[in-house]
Design a protein around this motif. Sequence first.
Motif, short mmCIF file in Angstrom:
data_model
loop_
_atom_site.label_atom_id
_atom_site.label_comp_id
_atom_site.label_asym_id
_atom_site.label_seq_id
_atom_site.Cartn_x
_atom_site.Cartn_y
_atom_site.Cartn_z
N TYR A 146 0.95 -1.21 -0.02
CA TYR A 146 0.09 0.04 0.03
C TYR A 146 0.95 1.32 0.05
O TYR A 146 0.18 2.28 -0.15
CB TYR A 146 -0.80 -0.15 1.13
N CYS A 147 2.21 1.07 0.08
CA CYS A 147 3.18 2.21 0.27
C CYS A 147 3.63 2.67 -1.26
O CYS A 147 4.08 1.77 -1.87
CB CYS A 147 4.08 2.05 1.07
N THR A 152 1.39 6.99 3.63
CA THR A 152 0.30 6.51 4.59
C THR A 152 0.24 7.25 5.64
O THR A 152 -0.82 7.58 6.22
CB THR A 152 0.86 5.21 4.74
#
Length: 229
Positions: A65-66, A109
């Motif tokens: 997700y980064c 994030t």
Amino acid sequence: MGTMGSSSKPLSRFWEWGRNIVCVGRNYAEHAKEMGSAPPAEPLLFLKPSSAYVREGAPIVRPYYCRALHHEVELGVVVGRGARAVPRDAAMQHVAGYALCLDMTARDTQDECKRKGLPWTLAKGFGTSCAVSDFVPKEQIPDPHKLQIWLKVNGKMRQEGDTSSMIFSIPYLISYISHIFPLEEGDLILTGSPKGVGAVEVDDEIEAGIRDVVSVRFKVAQEAPESKI
């Protein structure tokens, strides 16, 4: 105190059995400034799980997700014996030694978490987010407040700092933290990062060190797409 704790577990391998990783944010004024913040009036604390540890020889893995993985080089303090509500003038008696640490941060994030008022766990606690060097017994570092720490990416210097610039000293941090929750043998305290944090990409090589005392090298990898939920 050496490399053995009271439990007969080798503190030289604290990352295998230490329970708590306590991190201190914005403990250098110039880093606070580059993050768009004023220096904190009291320590800013957050935690990483012990599963965040990664050792040299294994890669630092950017989570699925980064898209903006940042390096933050820090001096780590390894707790040698339990500490609960320790006065500042006795705090160093609880130190077994030190380690060079990388607080890897999913910066995009973290920024999103800040905007939403959420905890930083996704940004700071993913697997391999706490890279550590070999254990350095405290006898090898007479004054931890006079150390140069540095970090290079692909041979280019990114971060250079001196622990004398920390806002909150190690005794202050140990005392402050131990008045909030007990510190245990093998716990690690990350004391904050100097200015110069920045992004790393897949296949980059990170090299970092404490003066000429200890150094580490890590490659950056990408988490497999199938890891996504």
